[in-house]
Enzyme design. Structure first.
Site, PDB file in Angstrom:
ATOM      1  N   ARG A   1      -4.339   0.529  -3.855  1.00 16.25           N
ATOM      2  CA  ARG A   1      -3.083   0.601  -3.115  1.00 16.25           C
ATOM      3  C   ARG A   1      -3.212   1.534  -1.911  1.00 16.25           C
ATOM      4  NH1 ARG A   1       1.086  -1.984  -4.995  1.00 16.25           N
ATOM      5  NH2 ARG A   1       2.550  -0.706  -3.794  1.00 16.25           N
TER       6      ARG A   1
ATOM      7  N   TYR B   1       0.819  -1.218   0.000  1.00 14.34           N
ATOM      8  CA  TYR B   1       0.000   0.000   0.000  1.00 14.34           C
ATOM      9  C   TYR B   1       0.850   1.264   0.000  1.00 14.34           C
ATOM     10  CZ  TYR B   1      -3.518  -3.482   1.029  1.00 14.34           C
ATOM     11  OH  TYR B   1      -4.314  -4.589   0.954  1.00 14.34           O
ATOM     12  N   ASP B   2       0.430   2.222  -0.853  1.00 15.18           N
ATOM     13  CA  ASP B   2       1.165   3.483  -1.009  1.00 15.18           C
ATOM     14  C   ASP B   2       0.527   4.630  -0.222  1.00 15.18           C
ATOM     15  OD1 ASP B   2       2.928   2.275  -2.857  1.00 15.18           O
ATOM     16  OD2 ASP B   2       1.495   2.608  -4.480  1.00 15.18           O
ATOM     17  N   THR B   3      -0.788   4.560  -0.029  1.00 17.50           N
ATOM     18  CA  THR B   3      -1.514   5.611   0.697  1.00 17.50           C
ATOM     19  C   THR B   3      -2.106   5.023   1.964  1.00 17.50           C
ATOM     20  OG1 THR B   3      -2.067   6.784  -1.356  1.00 17.50           O
ATOM     21  CG2 THR B   3      -3.376   7.311   0.597  1.00 17.50           C
TER      22      THR B   3
END
Length: 301
Positions: free
Chosen positions: A240, A20-22
Site C-alpha cells: 500500500r 495507497y496509504d504511504t
C-alpha cells in the site's frame, strides 16, 4: 515487457489515492523544479494529509542536510517535518554509524559539501576534509601523508571539486584495500535553474571509479540502503505504498527494487518517449501522469 497505466480521468486519480496509504516523493522535478513550485503540488500534498496518508520525501540531494532541506520546503510553503525527509547525505551518515558501525577512532575522508558534513557530525561520525584542498594548484604527492585512521572515502555532490581532492581520495583507496569506497548517490545529472541539466554527484565520483577500476557502494536511490533507512523510521506496508518520481533509473527503479508501486511524473528528467520499446527503458513504472498536480482532480468527485 509490461506497460505503464496512463492516468487521465478523475476516476483514475481517485482510485490511486484510495489504493495507497504511504506516499514516497522525490522532490526536484516532482514537487518543484529549480526555484519554481510545480503547479498543484502544494494542493495535492494537502489533500493527501487530509486523507491521513503518510508522506515521506526521498531525495538524492547530498548537498543539504535535512534541517537545511526543510528550509527549502518552508520557502515553498510545503508542510514537511524533519523525520519525513530522507536525503542521501543523512542516509550515508546513518549507514556509516549503524550499518558499518564505524569505530570512534576511525575517520571518513569526505568529498562533499556542508550538508553532508552536518549529517555526519550529527551521527557522531568523524571525518576529514581540508578546506585548502579547494585549490587549482598542481597536486604534489610528496606533500601528502596517508592517514591510517581513515576507514572510508565518501563522495557526494561537490561544486568545488578539484584534482587535489580526487588525488587524495584515490591514494587513500588505492593504497589501503580495506578502505571503503562509498558514494551518496550515482545521479549523472541534476536539474538546475531554468531547466538546465548540470553534472550530478555521480559525475563527481566517476573519475575515482575509472581510476580505481571498481564500483563504490551507493547509498541513495536506487540503492536498497535508502529504503532500509526509511523502514527503520517509518512502519509501512509495501503493498500500500507508492513511489512518485521523475527519473526512471533512480526513482522508479528504487521503487521497483523496494517492492512498492511507482508513479512517473513528466515534469522532470524522464519523458514519455523514454518508455517506448525503442528506448530500451531500464524499468517501466506502474503508472504515468503529466504532473503531480493531476492528482488534484480527485477532489472533484
Amino acid at each position: 515487457m509490461s506497460t505503464a497505466q496512463r492516468l487521465s480521468t478523475t476516476s483514475d486519480y481517485e482510485q490511486l489515492l484510495d489504493k495507497y496509504d504511504t506516499w514516497l516523493f522525490d522532490c526536484d522535478g516532482v514537487l518543484w523544479r529549480g526555484t519554481h513550485l510545480i503547479d498543484g503540488a502544494l494542493e495535492v500534498l494537502q489533500l493527501l494529509r487530509s486523507k491521513k496518508k503518510s508522506i515521506v520525501f526521498v531525495t538524492n540531494n547530498a548537498s543539504l542536510s535535512r534541517a537545511s532541506y526543510k528550509k527549502k520546503f518552508d520557502k515553498f510553503g510545503i508542510e514537511a517535518h524533519i523525520d519525513e525527509i530522507f536525503g542521501s547525505a543523512y542516509a550515508s551518515a546513518v549507514y556509516l554509524s549503524t550499518v558499518v558501525k564505524l569505530p570512534k577512532e576511525k575517520k571518513v575522508f569526505v568529498i562533499g559539501m556542508a550538508g553532508l558534513e552536518e549529517e555526519l557530525r550529527n551521527e557522531g561520525v568523524n571525518f576529514i576534509g581540508d578546506p585548502t584542498d579547494n585549490t587549482l594548484e598542481p597536486f604534489s604527492p610528496s606533500s601528502h601523508t596517508i592517514d591510517s585512521s581513515v576507514a572510508a572515502v565518501l563522495c557526494g555532490m561537490d561544486t568545488a571539486i578539484t584534482y587535489t581532492k580526487l588525488s587524495k581520495a584515490f591514494i587513500q583507496l588505492n593504497t589501503d584495500s580495506s578502505c571503503l569506497f562509498l558514494v551518496t548517490n550515482e545521479d549523472s545529472t541534476y536539474p538546475a535553474h531554468g531547466g538546465v541539466l548540470l553534472p550530478g554527484a555521480g559525475a563527481i565520483s566517476a573519475p575515482l571509479r575509472f581510476a580505481l577500476g571498481r564500483d563504490p557502494v551507493s547509498i541513495g536511490k536506487p540503492g536498497k540502503t535508502m529504503l532500509d533507512c526509511i523502514k527503520a523510521k517509518h512502519d509501512f506496508d509495501p503493498k500500500r505504498t507508492i513511489m512518485v518520481g521523475d527519473r526512471l533509473n533512480t526513482d522508479i527503479l528504487f521503487g521497483k527494487q523496494g517492492g512498492v508501486a511507482t508513479l512517473l511524473v513528466l515534469t522532470g528528467i524522464s519523458h514519455e518517449s523514454d518508455l517506448s520499446p525503442e528506448a530500451s527503458p531500464v524499468v517501466i513504472p506502474d503508472f504515468v501522469t503529466n504532473s503531480i498536480g493531476d492528482l488534484g482532480q480527485s477532489k472533484k468527485l
